[in-house]
Write a protein that holds these residues in place. Structure first.
Motif, mmCIF file in Angstrom:
data_model
loop_
_atom_site.group_PDB
_atom_site.id
_atom_site.type_symbol
_atom_site.label_atom_id
_atom_site.label_comp_id
_atom_site.label_asym_id
_atom_site.label_seq_id
_atom_site.Cartn_x
_atom_site.Cartn_y
_atom_site.Cartn_z
ATOM 1 N N ARG A 227 0.911 -1.357 0.057
ATOM 2 C CA ARG A 227 -0.081 0.142 -0.261
ATOM 3 C C ARG A 227 0.828 1.224 -0.064
ATOM 4 N NH1 ARG A 227 -3.611 -1.612 5.237
ATOM 5 N NH2 ARG A 227 -1.188 -2.192 5.872
ATOM 6 N N GLU A 228 1.852 1.290 0.642
ATOM 7 C CA GLU A 228 2.669 2.386 0.816
ATOM 8 C C GLU A 228 3.446 2.475 -0.586
ATOM 9 O OE1 GLU A 228 2.177 0.863 4.811
ATOM 10 O OE2 GLU A 228 2.770 -0.238 2.950
ATOM 11 N N ASP A 229 3.837 1.525 -1.115
ATOM 12 C CA ASP A 229 4.147 1.545 -2.828
ATOM 13 C C ASP A 229 3.384 2.414 -3.496
ATOM 14 O OD1 ASP A 229 6.551 0.076 -2.252
ATOM 15 O OD2 ASP A 229 5.712 -1.830 -2.963
ATOM 16 N N TYR A 230 2.068 2.025 -3.528
ATOM 17 C CA TYR A 230 1.099 2.778 -4.304
ATOM 18 C C TYR A 230 1.049 4.093 -3.909
ATOM 19 C CZ TYR A 230 -1.195 -1.377 -6.671
ATOM 20 O OH TYR A 230 -1.525 -2.622 -7.360
ATOM 21 N N VAL A 231 0.999 4.509 -2.731
ATOM 22 C CA VAL A 231 1.014 5.969 -2.383
ATOM 23 C C VAL A 231 2.107 6.750 -3.100
ATOM 24 C CG1 VAL A 231 1.077 7.689 -0.468
ATOM 25 C CG2 VAL A 231 -0.467 5.660 -0.342
ATOM 26 N N GLU A 232 3.324 5.996 -2.899
ATOM 27 C CA GLU A 232 4.652 6.629 -3.268
ATOM 28 C C GLU A 232 4.624 6.805 -4.928
ATOM 29 O OE1 GLU A 232 9.629 5.996 -3.309
ATOM 30 O OE2 GLU A 232 7.997 4.586 -1.915
ATOM 31 N N VAL A 233 4.220 5.784 -5.473
ATOM 32 C CA VAL A 233 4.304 5.857 -6.988
ATOM 33 C C VAL A 233 3.233 6.583 -7.354
ATOM 34 C CG1 VAL A 233 4.187 4.420 -9.064
ATOM 35 C CG2 VAL A 233 5.691 3.673 -6.873
ATOM 36 N N PHE A 234 1.911 6.668 -7.021
ATOM 37 C CA PHE A 234 0.651 7.069 -7.674
ATOM 38 C C PHE A 234 0.119 8.131 -6.903
ATOM 39 C CE2 PHE A 234 0.864 2.438 -9.365
ATOM 40 C CZ PHE A 234 1.010 2.785 -10.695
ATOM 41 N N GLY A 235 0.699 8.484 -5.579
ATOM 42 C CA GLY A 235 -0.050 9.347 -4.847
ATOM 43 C C GLY A 235 -0.951 9.082 -4.076
ATOM 44 N N SER A 236 -1.320 9.689 -2.796
ATOM 45 C CA SER A 236 -2.338 8.987 -1.855
ATOM 46 C C SER A 236 -3.728 8.807 -2.469
ATOM 47 C CB SER A 236 -2.581 10.177 -0.906
ATOM 48 O OG SER A 236 -2.876 11.476 -1.077
ATOM 49 N N GLU A 237 -4.085 9.576 -3.394
ATOM 50 C CA GLU A 237 -5.562 9.422 -3.896
ATOM 51 C C GLU A 237 -5.199 8.292 -5.053
ATOM 52 O OE1 GLU A 237 -6.331 11.932 -1.216
ATOM 53 O OE2 GLU A 237 -4.865 12.434 -2.680
ATOM 54 N N GLY A 238 -4.207 8.236 -5.773
ATOM 55 C CA GLY A 238 -3.848 7.301 -6.770
ATOM 56 C C GLY A 238 -3.871 5.845 -6.319
#
Length: 281
Positions: A227-238
């Motif tokens: 989940r942290e990867d998603y936030v880092e790569v795509f942004g908190s809403e991404g």
């Protein structure tokens, strides 16, 4: 038995609804975005699914931060478009598929998922926009809908692997549904964007384009991210993109991409879509 005819991933940016309502689809800012959906809309018109399963997140409209279910499933006869603060939109109510919805809920519970069951539910742009992008603005929707709502608003959100596993259960529910109905699965959300904090305005077009290109052939890359990867790569809403994994998990191991489209920026986000079919389809 019922059959999956395709899996579709798409953004559900609220400004898309504003552009539709204000007749801005043919303006210089919006035409490249909407033109990219023309082949997907033609695909949908040709396939004519009986049921559209739509995976999306509520945006503080049906649920607020005091009560946020991790997963919810609608089992209602119909779903009214909710007023998100600027007045009701001229969107028809969405007809439900309650018999299949209850079958899905039972299958989820049998497979150790525990959704909130919604006998009444109003739906925001998370469902409205994807349905309009793929079906247009009909007088009545040609497909019945099954809403699956995922918490991507308030942490802790589900893991990517959990969303993939939910897709496997959705596939099982469809395969065991004793009808000849056809089903399209819409995974919605994203692409990269962040609306608050020190990275407000962040988008990542390179990662967005990779996602569009790889979600069909290389989904393991994305189910193995944290989940942290998603936030880092795509942004908190991404991080909403985890909901596409439900769609992809329900499909066969091998799929082919029928259509894809990417446009950036659409408002404060990267935006786009993909249409996938199982390889033997």
């Amino acid at each position: 038995m019922a059959k999956i005819i395709g899996g579709l991933g798409t953004s559900h940016v609220p400004s898309i609804a504003v552009a539709i309502d204000k007749g801005l689809a043919d303006t210089a800012d919006w035409k490249p975005f909407f033109d990219g959906y023309i082949p997907a809309r033609a695909w949908m018109a040709d396939k004519k699914p009986d049921i559209a399963v739509v995976i999306f997140n509520d945006h503080g409209n049906a649920f607020f931060l005091d009560q946020v279910p991790t997963l919810a499933v609608g089992v209602a006869d119909s779903y009214r478009p909710i007023d998100e603060g600027w007045g009701p939109r001229a969107v028809p109510d969405f007809p439900g598929a309650p018999e299949f919805s209850w079958h899905l809920v039972d299958t989820m519970v049998e497979n150790h998922f525990d959704p909130l069951v919604c006998r009444e539910l109003e739906v925001d742009h998370g469902m409205q926009v994807p349905m309009e992008l793929f079906f247009g603005r009909p007088e009545a929707w040609p497909a019945r809908v099954v809403p699956i709502l995922v918490n991507t608003i308030q942490f802790p959100i589900p893991t990517p692997q959990r969303m993939w596993d939910l897709g496997l259960v959705l596939r099982k529910a469809i395969a065991s549904w004793d009808t000849e109905e056809t089903v399209a699965i819409l995974g919605t959300g994203g692409l990269s964007h962040q609306l608050q904090g020190s990275r407000a305005g962040f988008i990542n077009p390179e990662a967005d384009r990779a996602w569009i290109a790889e979600i069909g052939d290389n989904p393991e890359k994305y189910r193995n991210m944290t989940r942290e990867d998603y936030v880092e790569v795509f942004g908190s809403e991404g991080a909403e993109l985890i909901m596409w994994l439900v769609m992809r998990g329900a499909m066969d191991e091998k799929v082919h991409t029928v259509h894809s489209h990417y446009y950036s920026p659409a408002s404060m986000t990267g935006a786009g879509m993909v249409v996938l079919e199982n390889s033997e389809a």
